[in-house]
Design a protein around this motif. Sequence first.
Motif, PDB file in Angstrom:
ATOM      1  N   SER A   1      43.183 -31.505 -31.200  1.00 26.59           N
ATOM      2  CA  SER A   1      44.471 -31.810 -30.583  1.00 26.59           C
ATOM      3  C   SER A   1      44.359 -31.540 -29.088  1.00 26.59           C
ATOM      4  O   SER A   1      43.851 -30.493 -28.682  1.00 26.59           O
TER       5      SER A   1
ATOM      6  N   SER B   1      51.638 -30.422 -33.897  1.00 26.27           N
ATOM      7  CA  SER B   1      50.321 -30.435 -33.248  1.00 26.27           C
ATOM      8  C   SER B   1      50.375 -29.977 -31.801  1.00 26.27           C
ATOM      9  O   SER B   1      49.360 -29.543 -31.257  1.00 26.27           O
TER      10      SER B   1
ATOM     11  N   SER C   1      47.008 -26.431 -40.065  1.00 25.17           N
ATOM     12  CA  SER C   1      47.901 -26.733 -38.956  1.00 25.17           C
ATOM     13  C   SER C   1      48.875 -25.600 -38.743  1.00 25.17           C
ATOM     14  O   SER C   1      49.054 -24.731 -39.579  1.00 25.17           O
TER      15      SER C   1
ATOM     16  N   ASN D   1      54.328 -34.056 -38.038  1.00 20.93           N
ATOM     17  CA  ASN D   1      52.960 -33.642 -37.735  1.00 20.93           C
ATOM     18  C   ASN D   1      52.705 -33.630 -36.230  1.00 20.93           C
ATOM     19  O   ASN D   1      52.011 -32.752 -35.708  1.00 20.93           O
TER      20      ASN D   1
ATOM     21  N   GLN E   1      45.579 -36.741 -31.080  1.00 14.79           N
ATOM     22  CA  GLN E   1      44.818 -36.072 -32.132  1.00 14.79           C
ATOM     23  C   GLN E   1      43.641 -36.970 -32.510  1.00 14.79           C
ATOM     24  O   GLN E   1      43.814 -38.181 -32.690  1.00 14.79           O
TER      25      GLN E   1
END
Length: 710
Positions: A529, A490, A199, A486, A671
């Motif tokens: 994503s 993303s 990521s 997160n 996601q």
Amino acid sequence: MEYGSGGGGSGSGDHHDEASGSQRRKKRYHRHTTHQIQRLEGMYKECPHPDEKQRMQLSRELGLAPRQIKFWFQNRRTQMKAQNERADNCALRGENDKIRCENIAIREALKNVICPSCGVPPLNEDSYFDEHKLRMENAQLKEELDRVSSIAAKYIGRPISQLPPVQPIHISSLDLSIASFGGHGMAGPSLDLDLLPGSAASSMPNLPYQPNGFSDMDKSLMTDIAANAMEELLGLLRTNEPLWMKSSTDGRDVLNLETYERIFPRANSHLKTPNVRIEASRDSGVVIMNGLALVDMFMDPNKFGELFPTIVSMARTIEVISSGMLGSHSGPLQLMYNELQVLSPLVPTREFYFLRYCQQIEQGLWIIVDVSYDFPQDNQFTNQCRSRRLPSGCLIQDMPNGYSKVTWVEHVEIEDKVPTHRIYRDLIHSGLAFGAERWLAALQRMCERFACLMVSGTSTRDLEGVIPSPEGKRSMMKLAQRMVNNFCASISASNGHRWTTLSGTNEIGVRVTIHKITDPGQPNGVVLSAATTIWLPLSPQNVFNFFKDERTRPQWDVLSNGNAVQDVAHIANGSHPGNCISVLRAFNTSQNNMLILQQSCIDSSGSLVVYSPVDLPSINIAMSGEDPSYIPLLPSGFSISPDGQADQGDCASSSSCNATGSGSLITVAFQILVSSLPSTKLNLESVNTVNTLIGNTVQQIKTALNCNSS
């Protein structure tokens, strides 16, 4: 450029001397053709001094007189010599200026030796005793480290150095559950998209220097830069009119650049650079955290990133230049790297290499200053950043009952080499996107969250009474915050993301990127994503209320197939009722084992609604107070912010939303776990699925809010 026998190399003189007359005809210029110039330049690269035979050959080939050929080469050599001399002079002048500055710094340091940590002259001790004191301090620090390590080893049963690396727990049932939302298998042709390793939050930029890569002279110069920046920041923090003026439109503090240049003339030679835009803002407020704890979080890049997850996509310390006084937060100086974001794939991140310096002015009062550090001209990272931090930072003052007053100044110069997207132009150019108001609002909200985290009581409504302890509440809050972190990572438009634009239902289109995920707390495999941003002529508050209300969720959540949801657990996450954590259960679904963890948060700069499917056993683990670090999450959700336009009313109560004026920018992001196999390639069917998913979601949002025409 053309060269000839005339001065300056702009043309060639064709002189005709008549044998029968003594007078010279008037000079006539002859312009060489492009082919002639290219042939002459090519010959010059091979042989700057052609002989007579070579000149005759060129004369026949190009249709020029031998004398023209001769003069062209003479002028070309003269011009190259002048260019080389100018380049050498510039290099020597720069080196001379650098040496002169170093000499001045050394003379000033010797003339007025002041300790940068405590601000008083050092005692008259020779170098032997200074070195001896440092060795004693190092020995004490090593003893302290050994003592702490031995205590920690008693709790874990083995030396810290023998601990194995932590391995993430893989929950296959969650893979199937999340993948079932977004794909129908892996059949179909593969799509040629770059597979990114990990990521964006885990990627690290190529830093210009490795630790211990700076000389004592470099560190001395950094100390001087930080001290001068601190003086300027104090002036910006404590001076009002005429340096700061109140905006007539929104009452914000606006920097008067003319007054600023007059008060700080040394700092403003760069302000005249073309294509550079200045953003300056100031704001102050009270936060629920004591000053010493705030200073500690600001000086720790990991804690600083956790404090501002919606703004800071990356924070790293390159090198600690000075540790400051032992046991105090006064005097530390660090060279740092930050990457700042707006939560949309349409807005590039801003990168800064800067010095962060902290000084305790008096008891209970600290100042923290950031200022960009310009690397040497021969460094490959000199021109990498298009953003510079002028002296910025905050003043932190302790108040009774664990509160602090924070006064914040943001002052940056931005070179917009890439045009700002139209729908974000007002928000960014007004200074609201990265301004002091957004920083302070985010700080106040996160400090409220930390205060709620420390409260021993549990929530008033929980899942059938199964949050048995304060530890269970804190575990749920940590899990929800990791989900938000997160989500923010993303949709960042950082260097770690390479977005590919697909055709979509709006003019923006859907942006997609894929990652091979191996981080703890995320499902291993290939994750897709996808995000898009839309504008709606509604206030951010009304849009937030729409997304947060579980009663309106079936109107936009295409994954619930129109089924109602119930809020079965609720944890307050701040004083505003919109700041909360919820556990939702969908009715009339075949997946009774699957719940939805959702966190909503709002402040004056914008809001978030983030959610993720989580199976019931994982929720039970978190509610029991166990470590939630390895519960896999694939968050989706919405980021909502004002559009930066002047407020002209809200059409939320109208039957249609065709009015122009202020509104909201909504980023919709999903996601999807494409496959649990890291080697799997993304296929076109998965991309089409997520493209349709976002398109249908956007359409249902507009229909529910009567904004189909926007």
